[in-house]
Design a protein around this motif. Sequence first.
Motif, PDB file in Angstrom:
ATOM      1  N   ASP A 425      55.598  51.101  34.120  1.00 42.58           N
ATOM      2  CA  ASP A 425      56.249  50.462  32.995  1.00 42.58           C
ATOM      3  C   ASP A 425      57.282  49.441  33.185  1.00 42.58           C
ATOM      4  O   ASP A 425      57.771  48.392  32.416  1.00 42.58           O
ATOM      5  CB  ASP A 425      56.927  51.589  32.164  1.00 42.58           C
ATOM      6  N   ILE A 426      57.918  49.397  34.225  1.00 43.78           N
ATOM      7  CA  ILE A 426      59.009  48.242  34.678  1.00 43.78           C
ATOM      8  C   ILE A 426      58.204  47.180  35.362  1.00 43.78           C
ATOM      9  O   ILE A 426      58.345  45.910  35.068  1.00 43.78           O
ATOM     10  CB  ILE A 426      59.791  48.935  35.678  1.00 43.78           C
ATOM     11  N   LEU A 427      57.123  47.505  36.344  1.00 45.75           N
ATOM     12  CA  LEU A 427      56.735  46.405  36.979  1.00 45.75           C
ATOM     13  C   LEU A 427      55.740  45.483  36.226  1.00 45.75           C
ATOM     14  O   LEU A 427      55.692  44.179  36.687  1.00 45.75           O
ATOM     15  CB  LEU A 427      55.813  46.914  38.186  1.00 45.75           C
ATOM     16  N   VAL A 428      55.337  46.021  35.389  1.00 44.33           N
ATOM     17  CA  VAL A 428      54.263  45.054  34.621  1.00 44.33           C
ATOM     18  C   VAL A 428      54.915  44.013  33.691  1.00 44.33           C
ATOM     19  O   VAL A 428      54.564  42.904  33.872  1.00 44.33           O
ATOM     20  CB  VAL A 428      53.294  45.971  33.631  1.00 44.33           C
ATOM     21  N   PRO A 429      56.048  44.411  32.879  1.00 42.47           N
ATOM     22  CA  PRO A 429      56.819  43.387  32.234  1.00 42.47           C
ATOM     23  C   PRO A 429      57.651  42.416  33.303  1.00 42.47           C
ATOM     24  O   PRO A 429      57.901  41.245  33.013  1.00 42.47           O
ATOM     25  CB  PRO A 429      57.371  44.033  31.213  1.00 42.47           C
ATOM     26  N   LEU A 430      58.061  42.964  34.355  1.00 44.36           N
ATOM     27  CA  LEU A 430      58.844  42.306  35.295  1.00 44.36           C
ATOM     28  C   LEU A 430      58.043  41.249  36.075  1.00 44.36           C
ATOM     29  O   LEU A 430      58.585  40.112  36.078  1.00 44.36           O
ATOM     30  CB  LEU A 430      59.285  43.195  36.512  1.00 44.36           C
ATOM     31  N   THR A 475      45.990  48.951  35.498  1.00 41.48           N
ATOM     32  CA  THR A 475      45.038  48.007  35.680  1.00 41.48           C
ATOM     33  C   THR A 475      45.397  46.613  35.064  1.00 41.48           C
ATOM     34  O   THR A 475      45.204  45.771  35.693  1.00 41.48           O
ATOM     35  CB  THR A 475      44.129  48.549  34.431  1.00 41.48           C
ATOM     36  N   GLN A 476      46.490  46.737  34.330  1.00 41.58           N
ATOM     37  CA  GLN A 476      47.094  45.440  33.762  1.00 41.58           C
ATOM     38  C   GLN A 476      47.962  44.917  35.170  1.00 41.58           C
ATOM     39  O   GLN A 476      47.989  43.850  35.180  1.00 41.58           O
ATOM     40  CB  GLN A 476      48.125  45.660  32.652  1.00 41.58           C
ATOM     41  N   LEU A 477      48.753  45.794  35.857  1.00 40.15           N
ATOM     42  CA  LEU A 477      49.418  45.357  36.922  1.00 40.15           C
ATOM     43  C   LEU A 477      48.490  44.607  37.928  1.00 40.15           C
ATOM     44  O   LEU A 477      48.842  43.535  38.555  1.00 40.15           O
ATOM     45  CB  LEU A 477      50.220  46.481  37.575  1.00 40.15           C
ATOM     46  N   LEU A 478      47.278  45.202  38.540  1.00 39.49           N
ATOM     47  CA  LEU A 478      46.206  44.601  39.354  1.00 39.49           C
ATOM     48  C   LEU A 478      45.961  43.229  38.780  1.00 39.49           C
ATOM     49  O   LEU A 478      45.711  42.289  39.395  1.00 39.49           O
ATOM     50  CB  LEU A 478      45.174  45.493  39.537  1.00 39.49           C
TER      51      LEU A 478
END
Length: 546
Positions: A425-430, A475-478
């Motif tokens: 939850d941190i890496l995706v918006p970051l 999935t979104q981060l990938l």
Amino acid sequence: MNVEDVVPSHGNSRKRSRSSTPVPTNPAQTKRQLQAAVERDAQLIHKLSNEETRNDTLNDMLKLSLSHDPSFAMSSDSLLQTLAQIVKECLEWNEPHIILPEDKDSKDVQDNAQAKQELLLKSKLTWIQAPTPRLTAWFHHCRQMLGTRRVLLDQASLQTLDVILVILRNLSYVGANLRLFIYVPDILAILGGCLYERPLEYKGTDSSLAGTGTHLALAAAHVLLHLAPYWDVSGQRRTVDRLFYRPHTADGGPVVPDPESFGWTANGGWGFGGAYLAKQHDSKEDTMENISKAFLLAVASTYLESAWSIFGPLGHALTDPSTPRNVLLMVLDVLQELINVARIGVVGNIHEDDEEIPTLRAILVHMPDNLLSRLVDCLYIPRLGPDAIDYVDPVHNVVTRVNPLKLLMGYEATVDTEVRDRVLDILVPLVELDAPRMAIRLGHDTGAIRVRLFDALVPAVTTTVGRNDASLLATQLLRELSKTDANRVAFQYIQSRLVTLASKDTRVAHLVWNHLYKPADRASAAGSEEGDGRDVSSNGSGDEDE
């Protein structure tokens, strides 16, 4: 101060969207409540000043702050200042004496002031060093007294520190107290210093000297979590309060320290300059448009030093392998809340400008590589268990506990889902804050692909434990990482595993074939080329027949 000093000669600021900051509970007090709070706070301050009645008063404050009805709303910052002074006494802190040349106009003084200003406004340095020498000395002192030298503190001081930090945590639940927390620099410095607390193993016979807990760091992180939606590293909101907010005329308005220092332009004393500043005020965002950096520093420099100093302790708490799990979870929540605040009104890329104060978004995307590596490592930490054995990570020496039976099971039975889900939850918006540059930094480590990141994301896309949206976040981060060609080698590294998962899961198949690799597009392109070749050959053969 002239209008030319306030307004820069050029530059347009694009209007941002409305803030989504939640409204705190009980943000204001009535006049009757405020008068009762003034009398109560005066009695508490008087008793806290006396060492004989201090312990009983702290216990009474602890009970009072724990009660939900009525809420413990303070009347001014005097009570916070008193508590901050007691904390400094318990930590044996002595203010450093900075010796300056006698001539205040000398070049040395000007160079020191210039160096201090540059350090304050550099987003890349705030994770490494405090903005002022005094705060640097304070954090170093806290790191020693709450770490290696903690056994030197007497038990009474440790208990007093624990009680005061719990009181501060309870007071932060009251919305009317949040502005007072923000405006008291000593409180923010104490919260940052307490994040350096580490558990200490004491092997002596006297158990009263142990003090192995991390109550201070946990309570401090909890307070910072409540203050995160109001964190303002640009000084815009504090400047708006100083210029336009008049506490003594606002019935039921928020309480601020030293009310006479607020509302500079509200009484009309600034003439047309005040009218111009009022036109630059965005009431929806609580910000000022087209205001120079020098003016913001002149109004809110003291607050900015405290606001910028908190990122160093946060980074230390995240990267230190000895940080307890409960503190790590709370610090991750603080970082997540700061990222959510920075996402409001994100437009365009980040450009460093010496004529402007960096934003919270710039500070977050410039976090050091070791902090990014630590976040990646947190994507896979062995899960805790009641019948666990000690486990030592041979790479990072992170001491945790692993159930021996779970070593024979799969990924979902061994991963710490609470830490993993928070990091996702941190890496995706970051990554979205500064794409695609942040995707390149996250996917690479010292020039090579970050193997641990992609190894942790592959099983996470099909996870069924933890939060419901954990697999969607992975999935979104990938997808975000695949938008840059610099990570193409990394996706070739995990291609075979993703294809295997795609044959078993429809959602993973949609991710793999429609976003990551897209074989249909390549096949259609190849088919069109082959079709063109067949047409050419047929035309050629027809010409030969003719």
